[in-house]
Design an enzyme around this catalytic site. Structure first.
Site, PDB file in Angstrom:
ATOM      1  N   ASP A 157       0.829  -1.209   0.000  1.00  0.00           N
ATOM      2  CA  ASP A 157       0.000   0.000   0.000  1.00  0.00           C
ATOM      3  C   ASP A 157       0.865   1.262   0.000  1.00  0.00           C
ATOM      4  O   ASP A 157       1.983   1.256   0.518  1.00  0.00           O
ATOM      5  CB  ASP A 157      -0.916  -0.007   1.229  1.00  0.00           C
ATOM      6  CG  ASP A 157      -2.089   0.949   1.082  1.00  0.00           C
ATOM      7  OD1 ASP A 157      -2.352   1.417  -0.042  1.00  0.00           O
ATOM      8  OD2 ASP A 157      -2.753   1.231   2.105  1.00  0.00           O
ATOM      9  N   ASN A 195     -10.931  -2.417  -5.458  1.00  0.00           N
ATOM     10  CA  ASN A 195     -10.143  -1.473  -6.256  1.00  0.00           C
ATOM     11  C   ASN A 195     -10.795  -1.122  -7.600  1.00  0.00           C
ATOM     12  O   ASN A 195     -10.385  -0.166  -8.264  1.00  0.00           O
ATOM     13  CB  ASN A 195      -8.706  -1.986  -6.490  1.00  0.00           C
ATOM     14  CG  ASN A 195      -7.830  -1.948  -5.249  1.00  0.00           C
ATOM     15  OD1 ASN A 195      -6.954  -2.796  -5.067  1.00  0.00           O
ATOM     16  ND2 ASN A 195      -8.041  -0.959  -4.375  1.00  0.00           N
TER      17      ASN A 195
END
Ligand code: IPE
Ligand code: IPE
Ligand code: MG
Length: 249
Positions: A29, A77
């Site tokens: 991330d 996502n």
């Protein structure tokens, strides 16, 4: 010109080889924030993120860690701007095409997990090719979670088991943890011992909900494109200091 030497090529001496995690999972991330800090578009962070993943894979191999699982794209996502999603899909495909032969030569066994059928057809073809090409490899097991969601994985396993019960092939009482786990995407790979998340977020974001039941968590503020062997060394040192009690005293 000689190749640049890799720092920490070998396992650092302060780590105990016998107590290394057998399986490391990573939530990569912070690519977007990394790019923003450089004054670049988010996609540049994803590009650099690929390099960080490549080196982590090699590092696991160099240091004797037999399995690495990386979260590349979550079922959530898809909610990102279309340009970013498109860029990521193209990036995955390009990287696979470019890196497959080298990984295959290095004895990496690649597996993709997630709802792969929803990915672009050309990416699916590269994924298929990479898994077939490396299926007999005996080196590091490299799992890439793409269009992966932990809840969706569990539901999918439930459906398979329910179908078997409906057909009379299975009794409800036959369903135990081992049988259930054998219907997950990760069947045959041990659960992660260590989960690393970069960029400081303290959440699991729908990753390996079942498999992380007893993983040790290591969260670093470092953004994913900056994650390197020095950082990984720190994560492993922290891991080796943990007391894994598994509910006992
Ligand atoms: C992780 O980085 C990569 C993917 C989720 C594909 P992000 O893109 O989430 O980066 P941040 O969290 O916005 O900084
Ligand atoms: C998790 O990162 C998914 C991947 C790394 C592929 P996100 O950036 O999508 O997670 P949230 O949105 O912060 O939970
Ligand atoms: Mg993020």
């Amino acid at each position: 010109m000689t190749a640049k030497p890799t720092i920490l090529q070998e396992l650092p001496a302060d780590l105990d080889q016998d107590r290394l995690p057998r399986h490391v999972a990573v939530i990569m991330d912070g690519n977007g924030r990394w790019a923003k800090r450089q004054g670049q578009p988010r996609i540049m962070g994803h590009r650099r993120g690929v390099d960080a993943l490549k080196d982590l894979l090699r590092c696991c191999r160099d240091w004797g860690i037999p399995a690495l699982t990386a979260y590349a794209f979550s079922t959530e996502n898809w909610g990102r701007p279309m340009e970013e999603v498109d860029f990521l899909m193209t990036l995955f495909e390009r990287v696979l095409r470019r890196e497959l032969e080298e990984m295959a030569q290095e004895n990496v066994k690649i597996k993709f997990v997630g709802n792969l059928e929803a990915l672009p057809r050309s990416l699916q073809a590269e994924i298929e090719r990479s898994m077939t090409r490396t299926q007999d490899n005996q080196g590091i097991r490299f799992t890439v979670a793409t269009n992966y969601g932990g809840r969706q994985e569990i539901i999918q396993a439930c459906r398979e088991l329910a179908t078997q019960v409906q057909k009379g092939l299975l009794q409800p009482d036959d369903i135990d943890e081992a049988l259930f786990a054998s219907h997950l995407y990760t069947a045959g790979v041990s659960d992660p011992d260590l989960l690393i998340r970069t960029s400081g977020e303290m959440r699991i974001s729908n990753f390996l909900l079942w498999q992380l039941a007893y993983a040790e968590f290591y969260i670093t503020e470092t953004l994913w494109p900056d994650f390197n062997r020095v950082e990984f060394h720190q994560a492993l040192c922290a891991y080796q200091e943990r007391d894994r009690r598994y509910g006992k005293v």
